[in-house]
Motif scaffolding. Structure first.
Motif, PDB file in Angstrom:
ATOM      1  N   CYS A   1      45.793  38.790  28.922  1.00 26.86           N
ATOM      2  CA  CYS A   1      45.013  37.557  29.128  1.00 26.86           C
ATOM      3  C   CYS A   1      43.656  37.783  28.464  1.00 26.86           C
TER       4      CYS A   1
ATOM      5  N   CYS B   1      45.850  46.711  27.299  1.00 26.52           N
ATOM      6  CA  CYS B   1      46.414  45.414  27.684  1.00 26.52           C
ATOM      7  C   CYS B   1      45.600  44.240  27.140  1.00 26.52           C
TER       8      CYS B   1
ATOM      9  N   HIS C   1      40.379  43.747  34.681  1.00 25.64           N
ATOM     10  CA  HIS C   1      39.178  43.604  33.835  1.00 25.64           C
ATOM     11  C   HIS C   1      38.104  42.797  34.568  1.00 25.64           C
TER      12      HIS C   1
ATOM     13  N   CYS D   1      47.889  39.443  35.540  1.00 22.54           N
ATOM     14  CA  CYS D   1      47.637  40.869  35.772  1.00 22.54           C
ATOM     15  C   CYS D   1      48.587  41.456  36.816  1.00 22.54           C
TER      16      CYS D   1
ATOM     17  N   HIS E   1      40.077  40.815  28.778  1.00 22.47           N
ATOM     18  CA  HIS E   1      39.694  42.089  28.155  1.00 22.47           C
ATOM     19  C   HIS E   1      38.549  41.910  27.169  1.00 22.47           C
TER      20      HIS E   1
HETATM   21  S1  SF4 Z   1      42.911  41.286  33.240  1.00 25.64           S
HETATM   22 FE1  SF4 Z   1      44.921  42.255  33.442  1.00 25.64          FE
HETATM   23  S2  SF4 Z   1      46.345  40.983  32.241  1.00 25.64           S
HETATM   24 FE2  SF4 Z   1      44.234  40.443  31.626  1.00 25.64          FE
HETATM   25  S3  SF4 Z   1      43.877  41.781  29.835  1.00 25.64           S
HETATM   26 FE3  SF4 Z   1      43.080  42.827  31.637  1.00 25.64          FE
HETATM   27  S4  SF4 Z   1      44.719  44.188  32.310  1.00 25.64           S
HETATM   28 FE4  SF4 Z   1      45.636  42.670  30.925  1.00 25.64          FE
END
Ligand code: SF4
Length: 219
Positions: free
Chosen positions: A36, A33, A104, A130, A39
Protein backbone atom coordinates in the motif's frame (compact mmCIF):
# COMPACT_ATOMS: atom_id res chain seq x y z
CA UNK A 1 -20.54 4.95 -9.27
CA UNK A 2 -21.76 1.87 -7.35
CA UNK A 3 -19.57 -1.18 -8.01
CA UNK A 4 -16.64 0.83 -9.33
CA UNK A 5 -13.34 -0.32 -7.83
CA UNK A 6 -11.00 2.30 -6.43
CA UNK A 7 -7.21 1.79 -6.72
CA UNK A 8 -7.22 1.23 -2.94
CA UNK A 9 -9.09 -2.05 -3.50
CA UNK A 10 -5.86 -3.47 -4.90
CA UNK A 11 -3.84 -2.69 -1.74
CA UNK A 12 -2.45 -5.86 -0.19
CA UNK A 13 0.78 -7.13 1.32
CA UNK A 14 -0.07 -10.71 0.29
CA UNK A 15 2.34 -10.98 -2.70
CA UNK A 16 5.22 -9.84 -0.47
CA UNK A 17 4.68 -12.46 2.27
CA UNK A 18 6.95 -15.48 1.60
CA UNK A 19 5.43 -18.91 2.16
CA UNK A 20 6.97 -21.12 4.83
CA UNK A 21 9.12 -18.30 6.22
CA UNK A 22 10.19 -18.01 9.85
CA UNK A 23 9.92 -14.71 11.73
CA UNK A 24 13.38 -13.55 10.64
CA UNK A 25 12.61 -14.15 6.98
CA UNK A 26 9.22 -12.46 7.34
CA UNK A 27 10.89 -9.41 8.86
CA UNK A 28 13.38 -9.24 5.99
CA UNK A 29 10.63 -9.56 3.39
CA UNK A 30 8.45 -6.93 5.10
CA UNK A 31 11.29 -4.44 4.70
CA UNK A 32 10.55 -4.44 0.98
CA UNK A 33 6.75 -4.35 1.16
CA UNK A 34 4.98 -1.97 -1.22
CA UNK A 35 1.53 -3.43 -0.59
CA UNK A 36 0.00 0.00 0.00
CA UNK A 37 1.24 3.59 -0.30
CA UNK A 38 2.19 3.95 3.39
CA UNK A 39 5.80 2.94 2.74
CA UNK A 40 6.32 6.21 0.89
CA UNK A 41 8.01 8.94 2.87
CA UNK A 42 8.80 6.72 5.86
CA UNK A 43 12.20 5.59 7.14
CA UNK A 44 11.51 1.86 7.24
CA UNK A 45 9.07 -0.97 7.89
CA UNK A 46 8.60 -1.56 11.60
CA UNK A 47 8.04 -5.28 12.08
CA UNK A 48 7.11 -7.04 15.32
CA UNK A 49 9.71 -7.89 17.97
CA UNK A 50 10.05 -9.95 21.11
CA UNK A 51 9.83 -13.55 22.24
CA UNK A 52 9.04 -15.85 19.29
CA UNK A 53 7.61 -18.39 21.78
CA UNK A 54 5.47 -15.83 23.60
CA UNK A 55 2.19 -16.98 25.13
CA UNK A 56 0.89 -13.44 24.74
CA UNK A 57 1.14 -11.16 21.72
CA UNK A 58 0.35 -7.45 21.96
CA UNK A 59 -0.95 -5.73 18.84
CA UNK A 60 -0.92 -1.94 18.50
CA UNK A 61 -2.06 0.34 15.71
CA UNK A 62 1.00 1.49 13.76
CA UNK A 63 4.53 2.73 14.46
CA UNK A 64 4.95 6.33 15.59
CA UNK A 65 7.69 8.83 14.83
CA UNK A 66 10.29 7.25 17.16
CA UNK A 67 9.47 3.73 16.02
CA UNK A 68 9.81 4.77 12.36
CA UNK A 69 13.26 6.23 13.06
CA UNK A 70 14.50 3.31 15.18
CA UNK A 71 12.80 0.47 13.28
CA UNK A 72 11.39 -1.14 16.44
CA UNK A 73 7.82 -1.19 17.80
CA UNK A 74 6.84 0.63 21.00
CA UNK A 75 10.18 2.30 21.71
CA UNK A 76 8.61 5.73 22.38
CA UNK A 77 6.78 7.05 25.46
CA UNK A 78 3.71 4.81 24.89
CA UNK A 79 5.99 1.75 24.99
CA UNK A 80 7.30 2.79 28.41
CA UNK A 81 3.74 3.16 29.72
CA UNK A 82 2.90 -0.27 28.33
CA UNK A 83 5.94 -1.97 29.89
CA UNK A 84 5.08 -0.53 33.30
CA UNK A 85 1.41 -1.54 32.98
CA UNK A 86 2.31 -5.08 31.86
CA UNK A 87 4.66 -5.51 34.76
CA UNK A 88 2.04 -4.26 37.22
CA UNK A 89 -0.56 -6.62 35.73
CA UNK A 90 1.76 -9.61 36.22
CA UNK A 91 2.97 -10.08 32.63
CA UNK A 92 6.72 -9.98 32.05
CA UNK A 93 7.29 -7.64 29.04
CA UNK A 94 10.36 -9.74 28.11
CA UNK A 95 8.14 -12.77 27.60
CA UNK A 96 5.81 -11.07 25.12
CA UNK A 97 5.91 -10.41 21.38
CA UNK A 98 4.76 -6.97 20.29
CA UNK A 99 3.72 -5.78 16.87
CA UNK A 100 1.38 -3.40 15.07
CA UNK A 101 -1.61 -3.96 12.80
CA UNK A 102 0.02 -1.66 10.23
CA UNK A 103 3.78 -1.78 9.76
CA UNK A 104 4.47 1.70 8.36
CA UNK A 105 4.07 5.09 10.04
CA UNK A 106 1.17 7.10 8.61
CA UNK A 107 1.52 10.79 9.24
CA UNK A 108 0.58 14.22 8.04
CA UNK A 109 1.99 17.74 8.39
CA UNK A 110 0.09 20.70 9.78
CA UNK A 111 1.47 24.16 8.98
CA UNK A 112 1.44 25.42 12.58
CA UNK A 113 3.62 22.49 13.72
CA UNK A 114 6.39 22.96 11.18
CA UNK A 115 8.26 19.87 10.03
CA UNK A 116 6.91 17.68 12.82
CA UNK A 117 5.20 14.51 11.55
CA UNK A 118 1.75 14.16 13.07
CA UNK A 119 0.23 10.68 13.48
CA UNK A 120 -2.72 9.95 11.21
CA UNK A 121 -4.86 6.81 11.73
CA UNK A 122 -4.67 4.21 8.95
CA UNK A 123 -7.79 3.68 6.81
CA UNK A 124 -9.65 0.37 6.92
CA UNK A 125 -8.20 -0.48 3.50
CA UNK A 126 -4.64 0.14 4.67
CA UNK A 127 -5.39 -1.96 7.74
CA UNK A 128 -6.69 -4.76 5.59
CA UNK A 129 -3.74 -4.44 3.16
CA UNK A 130 -1.25 -4.96 5.98
CA UNK A 131 -3.25 -7.85 7.51
CA UNK A 132 -1.23 -10.66 5.87
CA UNK A 133 1.85 -9.67 7.91
CA UNK A 134 -0.05 -9.80 11.21
CA UNK A 135 -1.67 -13.06 10.22
CA UNK A 136 1.72 -14.58 9.34
CA UNK A 137 3.23 -13.45 12.67
CA UNK A 138 0.33 -14.91 14.69
CA UNK A 139 0.37 -18.14 12.71
CA UNK A 140 4.03 -18.72 13.58
CA UNK A 141 3.87 -17.67 17.23
CA UNK A 142 0.52 -19.33 18.03
CA UNK A 143 -0.09 -17.31 21.21
CA UNK A 144 -2.71 -18.27 23.76
CA UNK A 145 -3.75 -14.64 24.28
CA UNK A 146 -3.67 -11.65 21.94
CA UNK A 147 -4.08 -8.20 23.49
CA UNK A 148 -5.59 -5.65 21.11
CA UNK A 149 -4.22 -2.24 22.04
CA UNK A 150 -6.85 0.24 20.88
CA UNK A 151 -9.60 0.47 18.29
CA UNK A 152 -7.49 -0.08 15.18
CA UNK A 153 -5.90 -3.27 16.52
CA UNK A 154 -9.36 -4.45 17.59
CA UNK A 155 -10.72 -3.91 14.09
CA UNK A 156 -7.75 -5.80 12.61
CA UNK A 157 -8.41 -8.78 14.90
CA UNK A 158 -12.18 -8.73 15.32
CA UNK A 159 -13.61 -6.86 12.33
CA UNK A 160 -14.72 -3.33 11.54
CA UNK A 161 -17.70 -3.34 13.94
CA UNK A 162 -15.36 -3.65 16.95
CA UNK A 163 -15.77 -0.88 19.57
CA UNK A 164 -13.04 -0.60 22.18
CA UNK A 165 -15.22 1.31 24.69
CA UNK A 166 -17.74 -1.54 24.69
CA UNK A 167 -15.44 -4.55 24.59
CA UNK A 168 -12.31 -3.61 26.49
CA UNK A 169 -11.36 -5.81 29.41
CA UNK A 170 -13.32 -8.82 28.14
CA UNK A 171 -12.15 -12.18 26.78
CA UNK A 172 -13.26 -12.77 23.20
CA UNK A 173 -12.86 -15.81 20.97
CA UNK A 174 -10.93 -15.08 17.78
CA UNK A 175 -12.91 -15.78 14.61
CA UNK A 176 -11.71 -19.19 13.29
CA UNK A 177 -10.99 -17.56 9.93
CA UNK A 178 -9.50 -14.39 11.45
CA UNK A 179 -5.83 -13.60 12.15
CA UNK A 180 -5.98 -14.60 15.83
CA UNK A 181 -7.76 -17.91 15.33
CA UNK A 182 -7.42 -20.23 18.28
CA UNK A 183 -6.34 -17.46 20.66
CA UNK A 184 -8.32 -15.52 23.24
CA UNK A 185 -8.43 -11.82 22.42
CA UNK A 186 -8.42 -9.26 25.23
CA UNK A 187 -9.01 -5.71 23.99
CA UNK A 188 -7.88 -2.61 25.85
CA UNK A 189 -6.96 0.99 25.08
CA UNK A 190 -3.79 2.00 23.27
CA UNK A 191 -1.20 3.06 25.88
CA UNK A 192 -0.81 6.43 24.12
CA UNK A 193 -4.34 7.23 25.42
CA UNK A 194 -2.80 7.40 28.91
CA UNK A 195 -0.39 10.09 27.74
CA UNK A 196 -3.17 12.16 26.17
CA UNK A 197 -5.59 11.88 29.12
CA UNK A 198 -6.35 14.68 31.57
CA UNK A 199 -6.56 12.13 34.37
CA UNK A 200 -3.57 9.98 33.46
CA UNK A 201 -3.61 7.95 36.65
CA UNK A 202 -7.23 6.81 36.21
CA UNK A 203 -6.72 5.91 32.54
CA UNK A 204 -3.50 4.08 33.40
CA UNK A 205 -5.28 2.08 36.11
CA UNK A 206 -7.91 1.09 33.54
CA UNK A 207 -5.17 -0.18 31.23
CA UNK A 208 -3.64 -2.24 34.05
CA UNK A 209 -7.06 -3.70 34.95
CA UNK A 210 -7.61 -4.83 31.35
CA UNK A 211 -4.12 -6.35 31.19
CA UNK A 212 -4.89 -8.28 34.39
CA UNK A 213 -7.72 -9.98 32.46
CA UNK A 214 -5.08 -11.12 29.95
CA UNK A 215 -2.77 -12.25 32.78
CA UNK A 216 -5.59 -14.27 34.38
CA UNK A 217 -6.38 -15.89 31.01
CA UNK A 218 -2.76 -17.07 30.87
CA UNK A 219 -3.24 -18.69 34.29
S1 SF4 B 1 1.73 -0.50 5.66
FE1 SF4 B 1 1.83 -2.73 5.47
S2 SF4 B 1 0.93 -3.22 3.46
FE2 SF4 B 1 1.41 -1.01 3.49
S3 SF4 B 1 3.48 -0.94 2.57
FE3 SF4 B 1 3.72 -1.02 4.79
S4 SF4 B 1 4.02 -3.17 5.29
FE4 SF4 B 1 3.16 -3.08 3.21
Amino acid sequence: MAGTKSPEDAYTAAPFVPEGADLGALREAAAGCHGCPLHRGTTQTVFGAGDPDARVVLVGEQPGDQEDRQGKPFVGPAGKVLDRALDEAGIDPDETYITNAVKHFKFTHVPERGKRRIHKPPSLRELSACGPWLEAELELIEPEVVVALGATAGKALLGSSFRVTKERGTRLEGDPSGPARGALIVPTIHPSAVLRADDREAVYEGLVADLRVAAEALG
